[in-house]
Design a protein around this motif. Structure first.
Motif, PDB file in Angstrom:
ATOM      1  N   LEU A  40       2.277  -5.900  13.176  1.00 17.53           N
ATOM      2  CA  LEU A  40       2.768  -6.873  12.197  1.00 17.53           C
ATOM      3  C   LEU A  40       2.482  -6.485  10.754  1.00 17.53           C
ATOM      4  O   LEU A  40       3.349  -6.537   9.897  1.00 17.53           O
ATOM      5  N   TYR A  41       1.240  -6.129  10.484  1.00 18.00           N
ATOM      6  CA  TYR A  41       0.834  -5.856   9.114  1.00 18.00           C
ATOM      7  C   TYR A  41       0.499  -4.384   8.889  1.00 18.00           C
ATOM      8  O   TYR A  41      -0.297  -4.043   8.018  1.00 18.00           O
ATOM      9  N   ALA A  42       1.136  -3.532   9.685  1.00 17.14           N
ATOM     10  CA  ALA A  42       0.886  -2.100   9.551  1.00 17.14           C
ATOM     11  C   ALA A  42       1.489  -1.537   8.269  1.00 17.14           C
ATOM     12  O   ALA A  42       0.999  -0.564   7.709  1.00 17.14           O
ATOM     13  N   SER A  43       2.562  -2.150   7.790  1.00 13.97           N
ATOM     14  CA  SER A  43       3.254  -1.650   6.604  1.00 13.97           C
ATOM     15  C   SER A  43       2.616  -2.187   5.332  1.00 13.97           C
ATOM     16  O   SER A  43       2.636  -3.401   5.079  1.00 13.97           O
ATOM     17  N   GLU A  44       2.047  -1.295   4.535  1.00 11.69           N
ATOM     18  CA  GLU A  44       1.474  -1.724   3.259  1.00 11.69           C
ATOM     19  C   GLU A  44       2.575  -2.151   2.294  1.00 11.69           C
ATOM     20  O   GLU A  44       2.337  -2.959   1.389  1.00 11.69           O
ATOM     21  N   GLY A  45       3.770  -1.644   2.489  1.00 11.44           N
ATOM     22  CA  GLY A  45       4.872  -1.977   1.598  1.00 11.44           C
ATOM     23  C   GLY A  45       5.229  -3.448   1.638  1.00 11.44           C
ATOM     24  O   GLY A  45       5.470  -4.078   0.603  1.00 11.44           O
ATOM     25  N   ALA A  46       5.268  -4.033   2.833  1.00 11.92           N
ATOM     26  CA  ALA A  46       5.617  -5.446   2.963  1.00 11.92           C
ATOM     27  C   ALA A  46       4.562  -6.324   2.304  1.00 11.92           C
ATOM     28  O   ALA A  46       4.895  -7.297   1.605  1.00 11.92           O
ATOM     29  N   ILE A  47       3.302  -5.997   2.500  1.00 11.77           N
ATOM     30  CA  ILE A  47       2.227  -6.780   1.885  1.00 11.77           C
ATOM     31  C   ILE A  47       2.296  -6.663   0.368  1.00 11.77           C
ATOM     32  O   ILE A  47       2.157  -7.655  -0.364  1.00 11.77           O
ATOM     33  N   ALA A  48       2.536  -5.455  -0.140  1.00  8.17           N
ATOM     34  CA  ALA A  48       2.644  -5.249  -1.589  1.00  8.17           C
ATOM     35  C   ALA A  48       3.825  -6.023  -2.163  1.00  8.17           C
ATOM     36  O   ALA A  48       3.723  -6.625  -3.242  1.00  8.17           O
TER      37      ALA A  48
END
Length: 307
Positions: A40-48
């Motif tokens: 789910l939260y593997a992508s740092e791009g989505a969180i950023a």
């Protein structure tokens, strides 16, 4: 503001629109996250991307508010889908938002699908969570933080307040964000009354007398103050635009979802007007710094500067 995290493309935008258009006074932001339930939260791009949306939203409303020292929006709630990587999401927002996991009990997993792919279930989960926010512990937490009592441990700079067990307050904050037991700290951190005799310089500067402040394991006193700068300039943090700077921006203005006024800080010092002598602090901007003098200005995002 409602920040939605962990929803896939099928439901992220629709859920945010539903919140903004139909659920009370709330406005919402969201970005699509991974479709794989285990990443789910593997992508740092989505969180950023989500961080940028939150900070942009807050900054626009701040300008509309004609420079009011209390930042807008008046509350930031992070509603997220819990997973094995949730800690990564929570760490990115630090201690600025009120994090609440979304839950759908007794989900039957039709065709192996997680409930987050169902807009009906997502919407119902969000609506129920926001209704509960207006009463009970979450409402009490908001009132408590808005009071900004000088003895409230929830307002301390968490990475610079040392606990007796050798940990930092930030370690306990992480546990509180998981348990949502906001009264737990009151058993561990007991405020101490300081009189004009043992805290004369502080009272001479800011006024008052016989207040209660928290003292850490080093014997340093953490009196709150509304005087001074508000940590790193917001404009410079926004201009940097990376996740670290945006986290500092949010932590400078909010604590567990409730706004802090510009200039809020702790004037960390020893009692009896004893001077700091190369006392080490963990600055969120400069790293470990050594401070000498009457006190150190420590801001909600743990940026530190000498008096």
């Amino acid at each position: 503001m409602v920040v939605l995290a962990g929803l896939p493309r099928q439901t992220a935008t629709a859920a945010a629109n539903t919140v903004s258009n139909t659920i009370g006074p709330w406005r919402s932001v969201s970005v699509p996250f991974e479709e794989d339930d285990y990443c789910l939260y593997a992508s740092e791009g989505a969180i950023a991307d989500l961080l940028r949306q939150v900070c942009g939203f807050a900054e626009k409303l701040q300008k509309r508010n004609n420079g009011n020292p209390i930042p807008a929006p008046s509350r930031i709630v992070l509603l997220y889908v819990k997973s094995g990587l949730s800690e990564k999401l929570l760490e990115s927002f630090g201690f600025s938002v009120l994090p609440i996991p979304l839950e759908v009990p007794d989900w039957a997993w039709p065709k192996g699908k997680h409930w987050r792919f169902s807009i009906e279930n997502v919407t119902n989960a969000i609506r129920g969570t926001l209704e509960r926010l207006l009463e009970g512990p979450s409402a009490a937490l908001k009132e408590r933080l808005e009071a900004r009592r000088s003895s409230d441990p929830l307002l301390l700079p968490p990475r610079n307040f040392h606990l007796k067990n050798g940990n930092l307050l930030s370690d306990r904050f992480l546990e509180l964000m998981e348990s949502l037991d906001w009264h737990a700290l009151e058993k561990e951190i007991q405020p101490v009354k300081f009189t004009n005799e043992n805290f004369a310089a502080y009272y001479k500067k800011v006024g008052g007398k016989n207040k209660r402040f928290n003292v850490d394991a080093r014997g340093l006193v953490f009196p709150a103050s509304n005087r001074g700068m508000h940590g790193p300039a917001r404009e410079s943090l926004i201009a940097q635009g990376n996740s670290g700077s945006l986290k500092l921006l949010l932590e400078s203005a909010y604590r567990f979802g409730t706004p802090l006024p510009a200039g809020y800080q702790h004037d960390v010092q020893y009692p009896h007007d004893k001077l700091l002598s190369n006392e080490q602090f963990a600055c969120s901007v400069e790293g470990i710094v050594s401070i000498s003098g009457t006190h150190a200005n420590v801001y909600p995002n743990d940026s530190v500067r000498p008096a």
